[in-house]
Design a protein around this motif. Structure first.
Motif, mmCIF file in Angstrom:
data_model
loop_
_atom_site.group_PDB
_atom_site.id
_atom_site.type_symbol
_atom_site.label_atom_id
_atom_site.label_comp_id
_atom_site.label_asym_id
_atom_site.label_seq_id
_atom_site.Cartn_x
_atom_site.Cartn_y
_atom_site.Cartn_z
ATOM 1 N N SER A 1 46.556 42.367 -43.878
ATOM 2 C CA SER A 1 46.560 43.322 -44.979
ATOM 3 C C SER A 1 47.836 43.190 -45.809
ATOM 4 O O SER A 1 47.793 43.153 -47.043
ATOM 5 N N HIS B 1 47.889 41.642 -49.794
ATOM 6 C CA HIS B 1 48.301 42.520 -50.890
ATOM 7 C C HIS B 1 49.767 42.315 -51.282
ATOM 8 O O HIS B 1 50.265 43.029 -52.158
ATOM 9 N N GLU C 1 43.068 51.144 -50.632
ATOM 10 C CA GLU C 1 43.640 50.198 -49.685
ATOM 11 C C GLU C 1 44.955 49.576 -50.137
ATOM 12 O O GLU C 1 45.611 48.907 -49.343
ATOM 13 N N SER C 2 45.341 49.787 -51.381
ATOM 14 C CA SER C 2 46.645 49.293 -51.816
ATOM 15 C C SER C 2 47.162 50.120 -52.991
ATOM 16 O O SER C 2 46.374 50.666 -53.772
ATOM 17 N N SER D 1 49.955 48.746 -48.396
ATOM 18 C CA SER D 1 48.526 48.589 -48.123
ATOM 19 C C SER D 1 48.121 49.516 -46.984
ATOM 20 O O SER D 1 48.959 49.958 -46.189
#
Length: 256
Positions: free
Chosen positions: A105, A109, A139-140, A210
């Protein structure tokens, strides 16, 4: 070079640390496990040295005088050689894929911090497990979103115990350089909410974070026998110190 470093601060952890270390070994040669013995009085140092001898390319034992939890994770962060560092306390454990997913992750990102949730595991097996995570909607977040959406509700979102980002150090994977940069803001004397110092400091500088939603790979062990629910005459002073430190960090970083 290792893909990630994981520091394990330990104090009198002889009864639990093997479970913790074993949960991290599936990472193999990609992972650096740093066991920090914070001046323990039991066999913690011996167990740490045994693992370092058995897995010399993966495990390193660090021995220091007792200085408290914050000083112990700082020592681990200073010894870390990977670009990202995570933390697992000596009496807890993680699912085998936790740091693999957090690293994926973070890298996908280009995040300075990757965040997941945790589950509370109780020594009393009759107690139902509970989970906790950050209250993030995507998610970010880039720097602009962090400042506009998260800073206003970072400490509290207006509800009782309403934390937008869970303060726990152990549910994060951090860019190592930012931990080292911000460790100076983490006062070793703080013993109530001490993780907030690190998480808050890093978030003040993070360009992107993230988040892995509905993912609870960290197992926070609640040992009923060691829990102390008695009156602490200094508790309010400890809270006041935490509040003072957070306000000081915010002022120094000029974020509020």
């Amino acid at each position: 070079m290792k893909l990630l470093s994981i520091a394990i601060p330990c104090y009198n952890s002889q009864d639990y640390m093997a479970h913790c270390i074993e949960s991290l070994l599936p990472g193999g040669e990609d992972v650096e496990i740093l066991i920090v013995n914070d001046g323990s009085k039991d066999d913690t140092a011996k167990i740490a040295d045994e693992y370092a001898a058995k897995y010399p390319t993966i495990v390193k034992a660090i021995h220091k005088e007792n200085g408290g939890l914050t000083s112990a994770w700082k020592a681990g962060a200073e010894a870390a050689t990977a670009d990202y560092v995570g933390f697992v306390d000596g009496d807890d454990w993680v699912d085998a894929d936790m740091f693999e997913k957090l690293l994926a992750s973070a890298e996908s990102h280009d995040a300075d911090m990757a965040i997941c949730g945790l589950v509370y595991d109780y020594e009393d097996s009759s107690r139902e497990k509970t989970v906790e995570t950050s209250r993030l909607s995507r998610e970010s977040y880039d720097r602009q979103a962090i400042r506009q959406e998260l800073f206003p509700v970072l400490i509290n979102n207006g509800t009782f115990f309403g934390r937008t980002i869970q303060a726990a150090r152990v549910t994060k994977l951090y860019r190592t350089s930012l931990v080292r940069k911000n460790s100076k803001y983490c006062d070793n004397r703080v013993t109530v909410g001490e993780d907030l110092q690190l998480t808050f400091s890093v978030l003040c500088d993070a360009q992107r974070i993230s988040f892995l939603p509905d993912y609870y790979p960290y197992h926070y062990w609640i040992n009923e026998g060691s829990m102390t629910g008695g009156y602490d005459p200094d508790y309010m002073k400890k809270i006041a110190l935490t509040k003072y430190r957070i306000r000081w960090i915010a002022k120094v970083k000029d974020v509020y």
